[in-house]
Structures are given as structure tokens and as C-alpha cells.
Design an enzyme around this catalytic site. Sequence first.
Site, PDB file in Angstrom:
ATOM      1  N   PRO A   1      83.470  63.233  -4.296  1.00  0.00           N
ATOM      2  CA  PRO A   1      84.308  64.196  -5.016  1.00  0.00           C
ATOM      3  C   PRO A   1      84.182  65.622  -4.484  1.00  0.00           C
ATOM      4  O   PRO A   1      83.079  66.112  -4.225  1.00  0.00           O
ATOM      5  CB  PRO A   1      83.779  64.095  -6.454  1.00  0.00           C
ATOM      6  CG  PRO A   1      83.264  62.699  -6.567  1.00  0.00           C
ATOM      7  CD  PRO A   1      82.669  62.411  -5.224  1.00  0.00           C
ATOM      8  N   GLY A   2      85.348  66.255  -4.276  1.00  0.00           N
ATOM      9  CA  GLY A   2      85.392  67.644  -3.850  1.00  0.00           C
ATOM     10  C   GLY A   2      85.140  67.877  -2.369  1.00  0.00           C
ATOM     11  O   GLY A   2      85.189  69.018  -1.893  1.00  0.00           O
TER      12      GLY A   2
ATOM     13  N   ASN B   1      93.630  16.092  25.712  1.00  0.00           N
ATOM     14  CA  ASN B   1      92.477  16.447  24.890  1.00  0.00           C
ATOM     15  C   ASN B   1      92.930  17.271  23.683  1.00  0.00           C
ATOM     16  O   ASN B   1      93.686  18.238  23.839  1.00  0.00           O
ATOM     17  CB  ASN B   1      91.474  17.266  25.715  1.00  0.00           C
ATOM     18  CG  ASN B   1      90.889  16.471  26.869  1.00  0.00           C
ATOM     19  OD1 ASN B   1      89.959  15.704  26.687  1.00  0.00           O
ATOM     20  ND2 ASN B   1      91.455  16.651  28.051  1.00  0.00           N
TER      21      ASN B   1
ATOM     22  N   LYS C   1      94.053   1.460  25.389  1.00  0.00           N
ATOM     23  CA  LYS C   1      95.192   2.252  24.924  1.00  0.00           C
ATOM     24  C   LYS C   1      96.499   1.753  25.538  1.00  0.00           C
ATOM     25  O   LYS C   1      97.538   1.689  24.877  1.00  0.00           O
ATOM     26  CB  LYS C   1      94.979   3.729  25.258  1.00  0.00           C
ATOM     27  CG  LYS C   1      93.967   4.424  24.360  1.00  0.00           C
ATOM     28  CD  LYS C   1      94.462   4.473  22.919  1.00  0.00           C
ATOM     29  CE  LYS C   1      93.607   5.338  22.030  1.00  0.00           C
ATOM     30  NZ  LYS C   1      94.098   5.365  20.627  1.00  0.00           N
TER      31      LYS C   1
ATOM     32  N   LEU D   1      97.160   6.289  13.733  1.00  0.00           N
ATOM     33  CA  LEU D   1      96.223   7.192  14.392  1.00  0.00           C
ATOM     34  C   LEU D   1      94.834   6.582  14.536  1.00  0.00           C
ATOM     35  O   LEU D   1      93.969   7.171  15.183  1.00  0.00           O
ATOM     36  CB  LEU D   1      96.112   8.505  13.594  1.00  0.00           C
ATOM     37  CG  LEU D   1      97.433   9.227  13.291  1.00  0.00           C
ATOM     38  CD1 LEU D   1      97.164  10.489  12.464  1.00  0.00           C
ATOM     39  CD2 LEU D   1      98.166   9.575  14.575  1.00  0.00           C
TER      40      LEU D   1
ATOM     41  N   TYR E   1      88.543   2.362  28.026  1.00  0.00           N
ATOM     42  CA  TYR E   1      89.261   3.055  26.962  1.00  0.00           C
ATOM     43  C   TYR E   1      90.744   3.151  27.307  1.00  0.00           C
ATOM     44  O   TYR E   1      91.616   2.832  26.485  1.00  0.00           O
ATOM     45  CB  TYR E   1      88.676   4.456  26.762  1.00  0.00           C
ATOM     46  CG  TYR E   1      89.431   5.293  25.752  1.00  0.00           C
ATOM     47  CD1 TYR E   1      89.348   5.017  24.390  1.00  0.00           C
ATOM     48  CD2 TYR E   1      90.213   6.375  26.152  1.00  0.00           C
ATOM     49  CE1 TYR E   1      90.031   5.780  23.457  1.00  0.00           C
ATOM     50  CE2 TYR E   1      90.902   7.146  25.234  1.00  0.00           C
ATOM     51  CZ  TYR E   1      90.798   6.847  23.889  1.00  0.00           C
ATOM     52  OH  TYR E   1      91.485   7.598  22.974  1.00  0.00           O
TER      53      TYR E   1
END
Length: 399
Positions: free
Chosen positions: A309-310, A147, A122, A64, A118
Site C-alpha cells: 500500500p502507498g 511408432n 501383423k 486395437l 512380430y
Amino acid sequence: MNILITGAAGFAGKNLTASLKNIRDGKDRTRPGLAVDEIYEYDIDTEPELLEEYCRKADFVFHLAGVNRPEDPADFMAGNFGFTSVLLDTLKKCGNTCPVMLSSSIQATLIGRYDGEYGRSKKAGEDLFFAYGEETGAKVFVYRFPNLFGKWCRPNYNSAVATFCHNTAHDLPITVNDRSTQLELLYIDDLVTEMLDALEGKAHTCTFDGVETVFCEDGRYFAAPVTYKVTLGEIADMLETFKAQPQTLMMPEIPEGSFAKKLYSTYLSYLPKEKISFPLKMNVDARGSFTELMRTANCGQFSVNISKPGITKGQHWHHTKWEFFIVVSGHGLIQLRKIGSDEVLDFEVSGDKIEAVHMLPGYTHNIINLSDSENLVTVMWANECFDAQKPDTFFEVVQ
């Protein structure tokens, strides 16, 4: 299996290494037939003499390493062809004909805008690989990546998606010269899945029609089967929607396997610390509080209700809207009564036994905190987001 990864500190290498370590350490059991023993991580800072040791011991090599943005264009060939030659020569020196994978690029097609230094470097690396395979009989996997995007990708380097995500997350501007420009994108997790498939002998073969991938059984190349073609404008618009979510509470559609789901995960990985958490608007009164948690594009909204509560809350009904009440803490009573009927349906609920109770259309309903000292905490889901112009909510006591 011993695995050598060159470029292990790079974007693809880091993700692949993390996945292999999860398999090796028994944290990922989704590939029971894949045994990972040693993972040899080789990068630019690794002692060069270790390369021969790793090449001698490896059962599979993921190559890689590469050069993407050199100061001198001549470094493309040195990095993408030169080191590839060193790697293959070292494998030959060690007499190791294990399978070898090459991360090439779609730019190796040398077509149109891809015809550059590039791409030529490659392509030279690909030719080396194919010649190496013919000479040694080793299995070679040549991948031409489009990409890439995903977590841990370096922004402002060679990925528009990484740059867009980083800048949007940090309130920096992004530059879109042409919103209609289309990218072919490969998500990093899909790439890692394909590389693990290659380890297990299940890689996907292909050929190329220009820059288009054509999957076939006898292809010379290999490719990940899932990619996305998306315009820069679409990416920018999605990111603005993601950025606004803490204010709108609207979770956009992110179906399984969709580009939107993968882009959202990528965007979140770039959030700075101050944006990882955000406040929610609590509607507080003497009875307790009610807070919207999340809205969805097509599946209603989530809220949390806290009753002191309640206290009794609710005492209303809806024509079409319906809800789930899920008590997660405390002890309470949910009551429903069909409009026009005297029959009351009682459901005693507790955080000790979490269950969901339907609030039915056409039934008035309430929720009562039965405790004298403990708050009642209820997670609520409604099938539609609240609309003040059309609330579909009508007061009527249950009894």
C-alpha cells in the site's frame, strides 16, 4: 452408434475410449455429426462370453488388441493373428458386417529391420482382414502404425519416447546408442483424430512404397496424415531442455502442430508428484516483491509485481524494450511521460476491470498503489528477456 474397442485398456484403446466418452457425454462438441451411444470395452480381462454380445450390437469395431512383448515369440502369432481370427469369426457368426478397423504396424512390411516374428504376425492379421472384407462385403480399415507416443504410453515396454520421457522426468539415465537413428512417430491425439475421422467416413487412404506411406484415393490401406521423422538425439536434447525449464524459466518454441509441442505435453504427463510444482525466485524488499514467471525463446518474459500500500515502483524508461502492465488485484495508477516532455499520461487501473496498459519505448513510467490497505498485484510482460549486461533501463522520475 455402438462402438466395440478391443484392447480398450491399452495405450491407443485408452485414449480412443476417453475421447469417445467425451463425445457421448456431450463434453466434446467438435464433432456434431457423430452420435456415440454405447462403448463396448473389451480387453484381456473381459469375460470372453461378452465378445459375442458386443459383436452382435456393434456398429463399428476398433480392433486395437495385440501382443507386443511376449515371453515366447510364438505368442505373437497367437495374439496378433489368433484373436483377430476369433473376432472376425464372431462377427460372421452374428451376421454383423459393420466396418472394422485393424491396428497393424509398419513392421508388417517385413522390410529390413522389420522382418521378424512380430511383423509376420501383423501381416497375417492384415491378410485375414482383407479376406474377411472380400468374403462379407464389410468395410475394413487396415492401418500400419509407425511408432506411437503420447500420454498414458507404458515406459520400458515398446516405446522409446515413453521410456525417454519417463526416465528424464524421474532423473533416470536414458540410453542412446546412435543419436542419428531416425524414428517415424505418430502422436496419440493425431491417431485418435484419424480414428474418429474413420467413424465419420473421412479416413485417409494410402498405399506403401517400402516403408513410406503414399497417400492416394484408391489405396488399400489407411493412415493418419500427420507423422514426424525425428532422431533419437533430437528427442533426447528436447527432453533435457524441457527438464531444465523450472530452473531456466525458458519456455522453448512449441509452435502449433509441431513435434516439440506434442513431445512436451507427453513429457509432462510422466512427471512425478514432487516435480509438478516448483518454487520461483521472489525478489522481496520493503516495497513488495518482483518475480519472474517465464521466459520465452523469442517473445520476451512474464513476471508478477506486488506493490505494498502507498508504494510507487518503476520510475524508469527504455530505448527499445516495451511492456504490458496488467493489474489483476488492487487499485493503482500507472503514469507515463515521454522523455523531454512535461505531459503526464495517467491510467487508473483496478483488478475489478482488468486491462493491459502499454509501457512505451522512450517514455518513463511508474505504477502507484493507491490503496491504504491492499496489495497491488500486476502481471507484466516484456518484449525481451532481462539481460543484466544490457538492461536498457534508465532511472527518471515521471513527475
